[in-house]
Design an enzyme around this catalytic site. Structure first.
Site, PDB file in Angstrom:
ATOM      1  N   LYS A   1       0.874  -1.194   0.000  1.00  0.00           N
ATOM      2  CA  LYS A   1       0.000   0.000   0.000  1.00  0.00           C
ATOM      3  C   LYS A   1       0.894   1.222   0.000  1.00  0.00           C
ATOM      4  O   LYS A   1       2.029   1.173   0.472  1.00  0.00           O
ATOM      5  CB  LYS A   1      -0.874   0.015   1.256  1.00  0.00           C
ATOM      6  CG  LYS A   1      -2.142   0.812   1.094  1.00  0.00           C
ATOM      7  CD  LYS A   1      -3.233  -0.018   0.434  1.00  0.00           C
ATOM      8  CE  LYS A   1      -4.422   0.804   0.030  1.00  0.00           C
ATOM      9  NZ  LYS A   1      -5.537  -0.059  -0.408  1.00  0.00           N
TER      10      LYS A   1
ATOM     11  N   ASP B   1      -6.759   4.147  -4.852  1.00  0.00           N
ATOM     12  CA  ASP B   1      -7.488   3.992  -3.588  1.00  0.00           C
ATOM     13  C   ASP B   1      -8.175   5.342  -3.391  1.00  0.00           C
ATOM     14  O   ASP B   1      -8.364   6.087  -4.369  1.00  0.00           O
ATOM     15  CB  ASP B   1      -6.521   3.632  -2.448  1.00  0.00           C
ATOM     16  CG  ASP B   1      -7.228   3.141  -1.181  1.00  0.00           C
ATOM     17  OD1 ASP B   1      -7.579   1.964  -1.109  1.00  0.00           O
ATOM     18  OD2 ASP B   1      -7.442   3.954  -0.245  1.00  0.00           O
TER      19      ASP B   1
ATOM     20  N   GLY C   1     -20.280   7.167   1.597  1.00  0.00           N
ATOM     21  CA  GLY C   1     -19.343   7.559   0.559  1.00  0.00           C
ATOM     22  C   GLY C   1     -20.102   7.933  -0.706  1.00  0.00           C
ATOM     23  O   GLY C   1     -21.330   7.734  -0.803  1.00  0.00           O
TER      24      GLY C   1
ATOM     25  N   ASN D   1     -15.983   6.183  -6.281  1.00  0.00           N
ATOM     26  CA  ASN D   1     -15.989   5.095  -7.243  1.00  0.00           C
ATOM     27  C   ASN D   1     -16.582   3.797  -6.672  1.00  0.00           C
ATOM     28  O   ASN D   1     -17.327   3.088  -7.335  1.00  0.00           O
ATOM     29  CB  ASN D   1     -14.520   4.928  -7.685  1.00  0.00           C
ATOM     30  CG  ASN D   1     -14.255   3.619  -8.327  1.00  0.00           C
ATOM     31  OD1 ASN D   1     -13.825   2.687  -7.679  1.00  0.00           O
ATOM     32  ND2 ASN D   1     -14.544   3.541  -9.609  1.00  0.00           N
TER      33      ASN D   1
HETATM   34  O1  2IT Z   1      -8.011  -1.575  -1.104  1.00  0.00           O
HETATM   35  C1  2IT Z   1      -7.850  -2.088  -2.224  1.00  0.00           C
HETATM   36  O2  2IT Z   1      -7.928  -3.310  -2.402  1.00  0.00           O
HETATM   37  C2  2IT Z   1      -7.571  -1.206  -3.361  1.00  0.00           C
HETATM   38  N1  2IT Z   1      -7.495   0.006  -3.178  1.00  0.00           N
HETATM   39  C3  2IT Z   1      -7.312  -1.780  -4.727  1.00  0.00           C
HETATM   40  C4  2IT Z   1      -5.891  -2.200  -4.845  1.00  0.00           C
HETATM   41  C5  2IT Z   1      -5.481  -2.651  -6.218  1.00  0.00           C
HETATM   42  O3  2IT Z   1      -4.299  -2.971  -6.347  1.00  0.00           O
HETATM   43  O4  2IT Z   1      -6.291  -2.682  -7.130  1.00  0.00           O
END
Ligand code: 2IT
Length: 445
Positions: A124, A164, A235, A238
Site C-alpha cells: 500500500k 485507492d 461515501g 468510485n
Molecule cells: O483496497 C484495495 O484493495 C484497493 N485500493 C485496490 C488495490 C489494487 O491494487 O487494485
C-alpha cells in the site's frame, strides 16, 4: 502464539500506530486457534514475521501550486509481504494518511490478496496530499513529483500500485505518464489504467460489483433474496458508485450516500440518473454531497452525520476506516438490519464488529467483501502480460467467480458450532493459511 504478548511487544515497538495495531489484533485473535494447531507456524515465527512489513519507503514530495507557492507532502510505499506474488495494492491520497494507516492497509491487503486466488502479495502507499479543491494542473504536478520518487521502487514483477481513496483513473494516468518516461518502458506497472493504455474493462466498477456479488451470496446462503431490500451506502466515490449500480440492477433500493459534509437520504432510492450524478459530484472536487439534495427533490441532506441511523435491511460502508462504530452497529441492529458488509477497508470499529457478531447479524469484513477491486487489478495484470484485452463479459464472469470462491472460503473456515458464519474469522484464517504456508515453504527470508 500468545496474542496478548505479541500485541504488547508490537505496541512498544510501534507506539501510537492505532490503525495498524487494530488491524493486527483482529487478525491474530481470529487465527490463534488454527495457528496453534500448526507447530510449523510457531517454529518458523510466522506470526512475528507476518505482522511486520518487509520495508517502508518514505519520501518528500515537493511541488508548486497554481499560485506559485511550494508545497511539501510526504509520500510512502509500504511493501508488506510478497510471499505469494509481487507487492500489490493501492495508493491513497488523503489528508489522514500516516504510516499507521498505510501499514494497516498493507497488512489487510496481504490477506485480501491471498483470498482472491491470484498470485498477489500485499502493499500500500500514498500521501497526506489532500486533493480537495486542487486544480487539474496541481493534481498532475503532484502525481509527477510523487512518481519521480516512487518509480525506482516499483515494477511490473516487483510492486504494482493502483488507486485507492483520492486516486482514480486521472491520477493513475498522470502517474503512469511519468513512470513510462523515467523507466522508458510500457508495462503493467500500475493498474486502474484507462482503456487506451492497458486498462481493463470493469476495473472501475469492480470493487462495488464484487461487493454486491458477495452480499447477494451471503443472503442467498440464508435463503434470502436481494430483491426489494433497502441498502444504506456511505461515501459517494468510485466504490459507492459501483455498489449502487449493481445493487439496483439486482432489484435492491439504495437510499443513502454520504460525504465529509453529511449524508443524503432518498426514500425513493437511487436510479440510473442519480447514480450517474455521483460521478458529477466527485468530479467537482469539492468533496461534498449536499448539492444532491438541491438537484433531486425527493432527497434530504443531514449535515455532519453518517447514514447509519436510517432504517435499512443492509448497510454497506463504502467510505473509509472506522466509519461505523459500536453505537452505529447497535442502531442498525435495533432497526432490524440483517447484513452489514464493509466495502471500505476496516470500515467497522472493533466494538461494531463485536456487537454485530454477538447479535448474530451477518457481517462481511472488508478484506473479503471488497476484494473484487484488487482481483480485477490482478486480471488487468494478466491481460497486460498477454498483451490483449478481455471483453467486459469475460472480466465480469471471472470477477463473479472469484467473489463466489472468497465467499465459500469464508464459509469453510468461519462456520461456528451453532451454524453462524463468522465471515471475519473465515476470511482471516483462509487468507492467513495461504500466506503462512508459503512463508514456511520458502524458508526464513
Ligand atoms: O483496497 C484495495 O484493495 C484497493 N485500493 C485496490 C488495490 C489494487 O491494487 O487494485
Amino acid at each position: 502464539m500468545n496474542v496478548a504478548n505479541l500485541m504488547m511487544n508490537l505496541e512498544q515497538r510501534h507506539p501510537g500506530e492505532v490503525e495498524y495495531l487494530q488491524a493486527v489484533k483482529e487478525v491474530l485473535i481470529s487465527i490463534e486457534e488454527v495457528y496453534n494447531l500448526h507447530p510449523e507456524f510457531e517454529a518458523n515465527k510466522i506470526a512475528e514475521r507476518i505482522v511486520e512489513p518487509d520495508r517502508i519507503f518514505t519520501f518528500k514530495v515537493a511541488w508548486v501550486d497554481d499560485k506559485g507557492e511550494i508545497q511539501v507532502n510526504i509520500g510512502y510505499r509500504v511493501q508488506f509481504n510478497n510471499a505469494i506474488g509481487p507487492y500489490k495494492g493501492g495508493l491513497r491520497f488523503h489528508a489522514s494518511v500516516t504510516v499507521s494507516t498505510l501499514k494497516f492497509l498493507g497488512f489487510e491487503q496481504t490477506f485480501k490478496n491471498a483470498l482472491t486466488t491470484l498470485p498477489l502479495g500485499g502493499g500500500k502507499g500514498g500521501s497526506d496530499f489532500n486533493p480537495r479543491g486542487k486544480s487539474d494542473g496541481e493534481i498532475m504536478r503532484f502525481c509527477q513529483a510523487f512518481m519521480l520518487e516512487l518509480w525506482q521502487y516499483i515494477g511490473p514483477q516487483t510492486d504494482v500500485p493502483a488507486g485507492d481513496i483520492g486516486v482514480g483513473a486521472r491520477e493513475i494516468g498522470y502517474l503512469y505518464g511519468m513512470y513510462r518516461k523515467l523507466a522508458r518502458e510500457n508495462t503493467g506497472v500500475l493498474t486502474g489504467k484507462s482503456m487506451g493504455f492497458g486498462g481493463s474493462l470493469i476495473r472501475p466498477e469492480a470493487t462495488g460489483f464484487g461487493a454486491v456479488y458477495f452480499v447477494k451470496r451471503m443472503l442467498e446462503n440464508q435463503g434470502i433474496s436481494m430483491e426489494g431490500k433497502t441498502i444504506s451506502v456511505s461515501g459517494f466515490g468510485n466504490v459507492a458508485w459501483g455498489a449502487a449500480l449493481k445493487a439496483v440492477e439486482f432489484g435492491a433500493k439504495v437510499v443513502t450516500i454520504s460525504g465529509p459534509d453529511g449524508f443524503i437520504y432518498d426514500p425513493e432510492g437511487l436510479d440510473a440518473e442519480k447514480i450517474e450524478y455521483m460521478l458529477d459530484l466527485r468530479a467537482s472536487n469539492n468533496d461534498v454531497v449536499e448539492p444532491f439534495a438541491e438537484r433531486f427533490p425527493s432527497a434530504t441532506f443531514t449535515k455532519g452525520a453518517k447514514p447509519w441511523s436510517v432504517k435499512v435491511d443492509i448497510a454497506m460502508p463504502c467510505a473509509i476506516q472506522n466509519e461505523l462504530n459500536g453505537d452505529d452497529a447497535k442502531m442498525l441492529i435495533d432497526n432490524g438490519a440483517i447484513c452489514i458488509a464493509e466495502v471500505s477497508n476496516m470500515g467497522c470499529t472493533p466494538e461494531a464488529i463485536d456487537a454485530l457478531i454477538e447479535a448474530r447479524v451477518m457481517y462481511g469484513p472488508g478484506k473479503a467483501v471488497n476484494a473484487g477491486g484488487v482481483a480485477t487489478s490482478g486480471l488487468e495484470m494478466t491481460q497486460n502480460a498477454m498483451k490483449l484485452n478481455w471483453t467486459a463479459e469475460e472480466v465480469d464472469a471471472k470477477l463473479h467467480q472469484i467473489m463466489m470462491s472468497i465467499h465459500d472460503a469464508c464459509v469453510e473456515y468461519g462456520t461456528e458450532a451453532g451454524g453462524y458464519i463468522n465471515y471475519m474469522k473465515g476470511a482471516n484464517i483462509a487468507g492467513f493459511i495461504k500466506v503462512a504456508k508459503s512463508m514456511v515453504e520458502q524458508g526464513v527470508v
